[in-house]
Design a protein around this motif. Structure first.
Motif, PDB file in Angstrom:
ATOM      1  N   UNK A 156       0.805  -1.225   0.000  1.00 29.45           N
ATOM      2  CA  UNK A 156       0.000   0.000   0.000  1.00 29.45           C
ATOM      3  C   UNK A 156       0.833   1.267   0.000  1.00 29.45           C
ATOM      4  N   UNK A 157       2.098   1.126   0.427  1.00 26.08           N
ATOM      5  CA  UNK A 157       3.008   2.283   0.459  1.00 26.08           C
ATOM      6  C   UNK A 157       2.604   3.311   1.501  1.00 26.08           C
ATOM      7  N   UNK A 158       1.344   3.739   1.474  1.00 22.16           N
ATOM      8  CA  UNK A 158       0.887   4.739   2.421  1.00 22.16           C
ATOM      9  C   UNK A 158      -0.414   4.261   3.062  1.00 22.16           C
ATOM     10  N   UNK A 159      -0.741   4.834   4.182  1.00 28.34           N
ATOM     11  CA  UNK A 159      -2.026   4.514   4.794  1.00 28.34           C
ATOM     12  C   UNK A 159      -3.126   5.192   3.990  1.00 28.34           C
ATOM     13  N   UNK A 160      -4.307   4.575   4.014  1.00 23.88           N
ATOM     14  CA  UNK A 160      -5.449   5.157   3.314  1.00 23.88           C
ATOM     15  C   UNK A 160      -5.862   6.450   4.016  1.00 23.88           C
ATOM     16  N   UNK A 161      -6.240   7.449   3.224  1.00 23.63           N
ATOM     17  CA  UNK A 161      -6.537   8.765   3.784  1.00 23.63           C
ATOM     18  C   UNK A 161      -7.954   9.201   3.438  1.00 23.63           C
ATOM     19  N   UNK A 162      -8.455  10.119   4.224  1.00 22.24           N
ATOM     20  CA  UNK A 162      -9.772  10.696   3.942  1.00 22.24           C
ATOM     21  C   UNK A 162      -9.710  11.481   2.637  1.00 22.24           C
ATOM     22  N   UNK A 163     -10.760  11.339   1.852  1.00 21.32           N
ATOM     23  CA  UNK A 163     -10.819  12.019   0.554  1.00 21.32           C
ATOM     24  C   UNK A 163     -10.909  13.538   0.736  1.00 21.32           C
ATOM     25  N   UNK A 164     -10.115  14.250  -0.054  1.00 22.67           N
ATOM     26  CA  UNK A 164     -10.161  15.714  -0.078  1.00 22.67           C
ATOM     27  C   UNK A 164     -10.487  16.133  -1.512  1.00 22.67           C
ATOM     28  N   UNK A 165     -11.554  16.882  -1.680  1.00 19.36           N
ATOM     29  CA  UNK A 165     -11.971  17.304  -3.022  1.00 19.36           C
ATOM     30  C   UNK A 165     -10.932  18.252  -3.630  1.00 19.36           C
ATOM     31  N   UNK A 166     -10.565  17.967  -4.857  1.00 11.88           N
ATOM     32  CA  UNK A 166      -9.631  18.821  -5.591  1.00 11.88           C
ATOM     33  C   UNK A 166     -10.264  19.175  -6.934  1.00 11.88           C
ATOM     34  N   UNK A 167     -10.683  20.409  -7.112  1.00 16.67           N
ATOM     35  CA  UNK A 167     -11.321  20.797  -8.372  1.00 16.67           C
ATOM     36  C   UNK A 167     -10.297  20.918  -9.495  1.00 16.67           C
ATOM     37  N   UNK A 168     -10.777  20.793 -10.724  1.00 15.27           N
ATOM     38  CA  UNK A 168      -9.929  21.058 -11.877  1.00 15.27           C
ATOM     39  C   UNK A 168      -9.782  22.566 -12.060  1.00 15.27           C
ATOM     40  N   UNK A 169      -8.675  22.966 -12.655  1.00 13.38           N
ATOM     41  CA  UNK A 169      -8.456  24.380 -12.958  1.00 13.38           C
ATOM     42  C   UNK A 169      -9.452  24.834 -14.027  1.00 13.38           C
ATOM     43  N   UNK A 170      -9.744  26.121 -14.027  1.00  9.20           N
ATOM     44  CA  UNK A 170     -10.692  26.673 -15.006  1.00  9.20           C
ATOM     45  C   UNK A 170     -10.235  26.406 -16.436  1.00  9.20           C
ATOM     46  N   UNK A 171      -8.933  26.495 -16.674  1.00 12.53           N
ATOM     47  CA  UNK A 171      -8.405  26.257 -18.024  1.00 12.53           C
ATOM     48  C   UNK A 171      -8.616  24.805 -18.446  1.00 12.53           C
ATOM     49  N   UNK A 172      -8.515  23.863 -17.502  1.00 14.82           N
ATOM     50  CA  UNK A 172      -8.710  22.450 -17.806  1.00 14.82           C
ATOM     51  C   UNK A 172     -10.166  22.170 -18.166  1.00 14.82           C
ATOM     52  N   UNK A 173     -11.092  22.782 -17.425  1.00 10.99           N
ATOM     53  CA  UNK A 173     -12.519  22.583 -17.707  1.00 10.99           C
ATOM     54  C   UNK A 173     -12.877  23.204 -19.051  1.00 10.99           C
ATOM     55  N   UNK A 174     -12.268  24.336 -19.348  1.00  8.15           N
ATOM     56  CA  UNK A 174     -12.530  24.970 -20.651  1.00  8.15           C
ATOM     57  C   UNK A 174     -12.003  24.099 -21.789  1.00  8.15           C
ATOM     58  N   UNK A 175     -10.849  23.471 -21.597  1.00  7.06           N
ATOM     59  CA  UNK A 175     -10.317  22.552 -22.612  1.00  7.06           C
ATOM     60  C   UNK A 175     -11.275  21.381 -22.812  1.00  7.06           C
ATOM     61  N   UNK A 176     -11.856  20.878 -21.709  1.00  5.67           N
ATOM     62  CA  UNK A 176     -12.826  19.792 -21.792  1.00  5.67           C
ATOM     63  C   UNK A 176     -14.008  20.189 -22.670  1.00  5.67           C
ATOM     64  N   UNK A 177     -14.474  21.417 -22.490  1.00  3.70           N
ATOM     65  CA  UNK A 177     -15.589  21.924 -23.303  1.00  3.70           C
ATOM     66  C   UNK A 177     -15.194  22.012 -24.781  1.00  3.70           C
ATOM     67  N   UNK A 178     -13.995  22.463 -25.053  1.00  4.18           N
ATOM     68  CA  UNK A 178     -13.529  22.579 -26.444  1.00  4.18           C
ATOM     69  C   UNK A 178     -13.530  21.205 -27.119  1.00  4.18           C
TER      70      UNK A 178
END
Length: 441
Positions: A156-178
């Motif tokens: 496992x290398x590391x202990x399991x951790x509580x999930x922390x939300x990480x949003x995508x950058x605005x530029x990444x979401x705009x690329x997704x739309x393109x």
């Protein structure tokens, strides 16, 4: 029952064992371009998965035959990427985005059921969390196998951790739309759907440019540190700072692009992912060089000629200006240049990156009063300066204020020379007329 001419009908799908794997082969019809039979194939080492693969490939063939009503967004994306015309690096980025962001969420949805609401809700999820979680607390497990979440072993290398939300950058979401919009536009053109829902979807916002160039003092430190490491490295950093050229454009320079007799540099190519291609705007630009920069490049040329003489070779004008090879047959790796620069600035304690040298060149020129069109030409911005104005708005405003001060300094002495007196009466007269009290120098 035998088919025409006594031939046995073709089996649509088959599974055969080849070595340690099982190959699934599905007939996909006749290729309209070559006239030959076309097949979809996929292999697996797990015999139990072969049937699932066969079912999936058969469904893919059926989608192709009834694309107008049954094609999924995943199928449309794949079809679009096969014909979309773009640089290899751009296409590779689009494929990664399709596989990691779009297909897991919407790949199974029939393209006819993609609506503006579906897309806007999808973009909202990406803004909230890239994992598209349900918003409830959960644990990110390091492995799908049974395990102790608090163990810290090699599996496992590391202990399991509580999930922390990480949003995508605005530029990444705009690329997704393109990407989605481009694929759906192609589906409209091919007659698979009647209209493109992405055209009326509220587009993800364009991130505001926030250039953070180094200060003049930091710029001097950077050049001094680079020269201290290596004269060739120092020349590369200096030339990047003076010209404002992109990283790939600097490493793609060849000696026939450097005209030291006329003090001119030609930017003709860009070097990305091991491939030489056109510049970002597909235009050649010529940048004037000052005497000090020309002298640095002459010394750099002398070093190159000395290196090839040691190899019993002659200098070549098509050799790269910056290279880690003695004969300069290959350019410096762009990523390697960035990593070296990052290591250097970390040692200096300066929070910056290589692309910020381009911002430094632009902001210093604008602040000094150079017109925006000239700055845009040196940077290789398209639109006659529109991009330059958008990115460097704050510095253009500062330059405009400087221009106003310059005009005031020029007008006030001439006006005061025509004043009838220099006493308080004259000063009061100036103030009543709206002129500032005193002389501007």
């Amino acid at each position: 029952m035998p088919g025409k001419a006594g031939r046995t009908p073709r089996t649509r799908a088959s599974v055969r064992k080849r070595g340690n794997s099982f190959q699934v082969r599905v007939y996909a019809g006749v290729d309209p371009l070559t006239g030959k039979d076309s097949y979809l194939t996929e292999s697996t080492r797990d015999e139990r998965k072969a049937e699932k693969i066969r079912t999936r490939l058969l469904a893919q063939v059926d989608q192709q035959r009834q694309a107008a009503t049954k094609a999924t967004l995943a199928y449309v994306l794949d079809a679009w990427l096969k014909v979309h015309e773009a640089d290899p690096s751009t296409l590779a980025g689009y494929r990664r985005a399709a596989e990691t962001r779009i297909k897991p969420a919407l790949g199974h949805v029939p393209v006819a059921k993609i609506t503006p609401r579906v897309l806007e809700e999808f973009y909202a999820e990406l803004r909230r969390c890239r994992a598209r979680c349900d918003g409830k607390p959960n644990v990110e497990h390091r492995t799908s196998k049974p395990h102790d979440c608090h163990a810290d072993d090699k599996s496992t290398r590391r202990t399991c951790k509580a999930h922390v939300c990480r949003p995508y950058a605005a530029s990444t979401i705009r690329e997704t739309h393109v990407i989605i919009s481009g694929a759906l536009s192609t589906a409209v053109r091919w007659g698979w759907i009647q209209n493109n829902p992405a055209e009326v979807t509220k587009k993800p916002r364009q991130p505001k440019p926030a250039p953070k160039p180094p200060t003049p003092k930091q710029a001097a430190q950077l050049v001094e540190a680079a020269m201290g490491q290596d004269q060739a490295w120092g020349t590369l950093v200096w030339l990047t700072m003076i010209t404002g050229a992109r990283r790939g454009e600097i490493v793609a320079l060849r000696w026939h692009d450097v005209h030291l007799d006329t003090g001119m540099l030609e930017i003709r190519r860009n070097y990305v992912d091991g491939i030489e291609k056109d510049t970002k705007t597909h235009q050649i630009r010529r940048i004037a060089l000052d005497d000090d920069t020309c002298q640095l490049l002459r010394v750099h040329r002398d070093r190159y000629e000395e290196q090839v003489r040691v190899l019993d070779e002659g200098p070549r004008d098509d050799a790269f200006v910056f290279s880690y090879q003695p004969d300069h047959a290959r350019p410096c790796d762009p990523d390697g240049v960035s990593h070296r620069y990052k290591a250097m600035v970390d040692r200096l304690g300066i929070d910056t990156h290589l692309h910020a040298l381009r911002h430094y060149s632009a902001t210093e020129l604008i602040t000094a009063g150079v017109d925006v069109r000239t700055v845009a030409g040196r940077l290789g911005h398209g639109g006659g300066g529109t991009t330059t104005l958008r990115v460097y708005t704050a510095w253009v405003a500062e330059s405009d204020k400087l221009a106003a001060d310059i005009l005031a300094r020029r007008v006030m002495p001439a006006r005061q020379a025509r004043s009838p007196g220099t006493g308080s009466a004259a000063a009061d007269s100036e103030e009543e007329a709206g002129w500032p009290r005193g002389t501007v120098t």
